[in-house]
Design a protein around this motif. Sequence first.
Motif, mmCIF file in Angstrom:
data_model
loop_
_atom_site.group_PDB
_atom_site.id
_atom_site.type_symbol
_atom_site.label_atom_id
_atom_site.label_comp_id
_atom_site.label_asym_id
_atom_site.label_seq_id
_atom_site.Cartn_x
_atom_site.Cartn_y
_atom_site.Cartn_z
ATOM 1 N N THR A 1 78.377 57.777 -1.773
ATOM 2 C CA THR A 1 79.166 57.478 -0.561
ATOM 3 C C THR A 1 78.724 56.476 0.614
ATOM 4 O O THR A 1 77.633 56.740 0.808
ATOM 5 C CB THR A 1 79.703 58.979 -0.097
ATOM 6 O OG1 THR A 1 80.244 59.720 -0.981
ATOM 7 C CG2 THR A 1 80.614 58.839 1.168
ATOM 8 N N SER B 103 79.953 72.365 -4.018
ATOM 9 C CA SER B 103 79.354 71.287 -4.705
ATOM 10 C C SER B 103 78.279 70.491 -3.978
ATOM 11 O O SER B 103 77.220 70.141 -4.497
ATOM 12 C CB SER B 103 80.505 70.193 -5.202
ATOM 13 O OG SER B 103 81.766 71.030 -5.541
ATOM 14 N N ARG C 176 84.449 65.779 2.161
ATOM 15 C CA ARG C 176 85.361 65.600 1.250
ATOM 16 C C ARG C 176 84.689 64.534 0.566
ATOM 17 O O ARG C 176 84.655 64.492 -0.970
ATOM 18 C CB ARG C 176 86.663 64.877 1.779
ATOM 19 C CG ARG C 176 87.482 64.670 0.556
ATOM 20 C CD ARG C 176 89.013 64.318 1.369
ATOM 21 N NE ARG C 176 89.001 63.610 2.201
ATOM 22 C CZ ARG C 176 89.270 62.000 1.934
ATOM 23 N NH1 ARG C 176 89.073 61.734 0.617
ATOM 24 N NH2 ARG C 176 89.073 61.307 2.912
ATOM 25 N N LEU C 177 84.186 63.184 0.875
ATOM 26 C CA LEU C 177 83.622 62.315 0.061
ATOM 27 C C LEU C 177 82.317 62.571 -0.594
ATOM 28 O O LEU C 177 82.367 62.157 -1.676
ATOM 29 C CB LEU C 177 83.467 61.037 0.976
ATOM 30 C CG LEU C 177 84.869 60.425 1.505
ATOM 31 C CD1 LEU C 177 84.533 59.452 2.644
ATOM 32 C CD2 LEU C 177 85.501 59.699 0.244
ATOM 33 N N ASP D 101 84.235 72.327 -2.002
ATOM 34 C CA ASP D 101 83.542 70.769 -1.601
ATOM 35 C C ASP D 101 82.393 71.077 -1.238
ATOM 36 O O ASP D 101 81.317 70.547 -1.528
ATOM 37 C CB ASP D 101 84.486 70.374 -0.484
ATOM 38 C CG ASP D 101 85.567 69.493 -1.211
ATOM 39 O OD1 ASP D 101 85.820 69.389 -2.580
ATOM 40 O OD2 ASP D 101 86.543 68.834 -0.504
ATOM 41 N N HIS E 266 77.722 64.218 -13.330
ATOM 42 C CA HIS E 266 78.837 63.472 -12.683
ATOM 43 C C HIS E 266 78.744 62.215 -12.391
ATOM 44 O O HIS E 266 79.204 61.354 -11.736
ATOM 45 C CB HIS E 266 79.188 64.422 -11.357
ATOM 46 C CG HIS E 266 78.021 64.637 -10.509
ATOM 47 N ND1 HIS E 266 77.716 63.873 -9.422
ATOM 48 C CD2 HIS E 266 77.073 65.504 -10.719
ATOM 49 C CE1 HIS E 266 76.710 64.564 -8.893
ATOM 50 N NE2 HIS E 266 76.014 65.474 -9.618
ATOM 51 N N ALA F 70 81.640 65.368 -1.695
ATOM 52 C CA ALA F 70 82.172 66.373 -2.714
ATOM 53 C C ALA F 70 82.597 65.741 -3.828
ATOM 54 O O ALA F 70 82.212 66.008 -5.138
ATOM 55 C CB ALA F 70 82.945 67.404 -2.142
ATOM 56 N N GLU F 71 83.305 64.439 -3.540
ATOM 57 C CA GLU F 71 84.144 63.889 -4.551
ATOM 58 C C GLU F 71 83.199 62.770 -5.390
ATOM 59 O O GLU F 71 83.340 62.660 -6.547
ATOM 60 C CB GLU F 71 85.219 62.986 -3.956
ATOM 61 C CG GLU F 71 86.526 63.856 -3.680
ATOM 62 C CD GLU F 71 87.341 63.040 -2.762
ATOM 63 O OE1 GLU F 71 87.366 61.895 -2.696
ATOM 64 O OE2 GLU F 71 88.386 63.521 -2.374
ATOM 65 N N GLN F 72 82.196 62.220 -4.576
ATOM 66 C CA GLN F 72 81.654 61.211 -5.124
ATOM 67 C C GLN F 72 80.004 61.292 -5.236
ATOM 68 O O GLN F 72 79.238 60.539 -5.861
ATOM 69 C CB GLN F 72 81.873 59.928 -4.335
ATOM 70 C CG GLN F 72 83.101 59.588 -4.108
ATOM 71 C CD GLN F 72 83.465 58.408 -3.076
ATOM 72 O OE1 GLN F 72 82.460 57.829 -2.592
ATOM 73 N NE2 GLN F 72 84.567 57.883 -3.060
ATOM 74 N N SER G 136 81.358 75.560 -8.962
ATOM 75 C CA SER G 136 82.140 74.312 -8.908
ATOM 76 C C SER G 136 82.106 73.602 -10.014
ATOM 77 O O SER G 136 82.584 72.264 -10.122
ATOM 78 C CB SER G 136 81.098 73.485 -7.814
ATOM 79 O OG SER G 136 79.889 73.588 -8.130
#
Lengths: 198, 198, 198, 198
Positions: free
Chosen positions: B33, B108, B23-24, B105, A115, B26-28, B170
Amino acid sequence: MARTTDGSGTTPVPRRLLAAATRLFAEQGYDRTSVQEIVEAAGVTKGALYHYFGSKEDLLHEVYARVLRLQQERLDAFADADAPVERRLRDAAADVVVTTIENLDDASIFFRSMHHLSPEKNKQVRAERRRYHERFRALVEEGQRSGVFSTATPADLVVDYHFGSVHHLSTWYRPNGPLGPREVADHLADLLLRALRP
Amino acid sequence: MARTTDGSGTTPVPRRLLAAATRLFAEQGYDRTSVQEIVEAAGVTKGALYHYFGSKEDLLHEVYARVLRLQQERLDAFADADAPVERRLRDAAADVVVTTIENLDDASIFFRSMHHLSPEKNKQVRAERRRYHERFRALVEEGQRSGVFSTATPADLVVDYHFGSVHHLSTWYRPNGPLGPREVADHLADLLLRALRP
Amino acid sequence: MARTTDGSGTTPVPRRLLAAATRLFAEQGYDRTSVQEIVEAAGVTKGALYHYFGSKEDLLHEVYARVLRLQQERLDAFADADAPVERRLRDAAADVVVTTIENLDDASIFFRSMHHLSPEKNKQVRAERRRYHERFRALVEEGQRSGVFSTATPADLVVDYHFGSVHHLSTWYRPNGPLGPREVADHLADLLLRALRP
Amino acid sequence: MARTTDGSGTTPVPRRLLAAATRLFAEQGYDRTSVQEIVEAAGVTKGALYHYFGSKEDLLHEVYARVLRLQQERLDAFADADAPVERRLRDAAADVVVTTIENLDDASIFFRSMHHLSPEKNKQVRAERRRYHERFRALVEEGQRSGVFSTATPADLVVDYHFGSVHHLSTWYRPNGPLGPREVADHLADLLLRALRP
DNA sequence: AATGAATGAGAGTTCATTCAT
DNA sequence: AATGAATGAACTCTCATTCAT
């Protein structure tokens, strides 16, 4: 003059950089590894790195490309063999475990740092990955069609089940643990084949 | 006055921060982050964050602690139930899949960012993780002793096999894919139980 | 074999380098143009550039030298012509506008990048520039002495006034605008001459 | 405690940074000035700079914004005055010379570094610049309509002619030269008005 | 005449954290 | 309980130039 250490010697610079990056990415993660650390480990300067690689990300991508190529070649060889499908699937399933354990560094990187690739490169890697996945799935489906494997579970899910355990290896496998690569491979292939019994 | 958005309202500040961080991360990813992003997403300032949490790493640790607590509670409930061991294992194996999918989330983050914790905290998380693993393994061993599960594979390896597929979720699971959480859970639990048939 | 493109062919390497550098310096500025870009645009390698030019700065200096030589030659021709002074000044003033427009790239470089030269080279260029300026001023003074031009303004200032507008051309002149080079030149020469009317 | 030097004291940090940047950009050019130099001159650290300005380019943009605002205000005041048009144009033309000389640093930056702005910011500056230009042009056109100025030259070109000489000031004007700001301004305004005589 | 690998210094920018208020 | 200005170290990447070949 001909030395084999990483620091210097006759090994070509790009190769040295790739080796150093692989080790460091696996040990510390991609983000935690600085370009400075890589070039120091490889015994060159930053300029040299950027002479051969466009960016730090390129380095990561090269690591992937090498692993993907290797794994695909091996899978193809096993899948194309002249043997019953349960034998071919078993061999392929066990082989990916052995080569993963023998290259745990690459594997850690693969499953932890994908990622970090840019969307563009990520897409490329995913595409090659999918090709690998589908070759494996084709084996499962072949066995399901011919009746030697149960059709209770969709082939896709079976493949993900197995590869989940392969990815997971880098989390728990220790070289000096009780089981060698071959033993682990046999057990995991066994579990897969047993789960597929009709 | 009572609003439900993350940005502000009545939700306590620490909770808001934790939600935004989850959230962040998990996303980035954790490293990508920034503290700035977290406080902006939570609608507070840096000072507030450092008032409640000692460091960015503490935030990550809290995310872990919450997930671990939840999973352990659920596993304990299923393992302590009054039912045959194959039923209890099946239920536990399926439940961890469902709750993982429902909190992708957290999952991950869990499997990607654990190595970002300091050695000290890492140790703590690993210890709790091991407790969870051992409870699960005890179920497998119970079944093996009582003859309902095959003893061909060491219980440890069986557990790692299953959790490999859970971690892997995930990577491939998509909420709007063809299978819902429950279906995936059934299939994966099925594969586990089938692999354990004597 | 005889090709006319910049990339390669029969055009001598130094000429190709100079042409590429001129275009790139004008487009992007001196500092923003890398040696790598120049050699790529010229279709040669760095080694070749450093074979012919001592440094990147040398390249810039060569661009200047060429422009200065050209402008000085043309001014001398107009100033030495056999005609009344108002005619000679008018022709010279208009000609510098036309040649500036026809070589807007060189002009941009000239007025934007002069300060990038080393003190030493800067001095040299300024000296040649001053020679040009003084030739022009001599024409104004000649007209002032003979009474055809007003003496209200010091000749120096008059020259700077005119050359200001010449430098400014690269800021606003567009090849596909409403006025052609000759028209602009006539208007600007006109303004100068009108301002000098007694 | 209250000192007025740049290095430190009571002057607010953003102001100090802007002042240091202005001086250095004028002396060395935008590209040749490093962020490190700016913060050292302002007596702060890089972090402080990036706390107030998003980028080095933002700093340049701020310099522009300040100059543009100042010049527009002054032009508006002169243009709106209650006086004959030739008087108003003369005053405006002279004033821009005086203020340019009094802020030669800003002027140098303006005319040498505008192309270093990103296309986006460049557009913004050009738009404000155009507004200024058009206000000036309106004065010329007013005089042309009322017959006090010659119509031989398009008003646009007249404005460019004058501003060319204003831009050029930073190239040749020296504070300890023979002419003071007011004298130069009078001469240049004179040349403009004389050129416009019918 | 020309190559291109390699250097090494320095560029702009980000960021977790601190602290006076 | 919370602010936000400021720090300072580290980050990735660029570049003009050199030199063995």
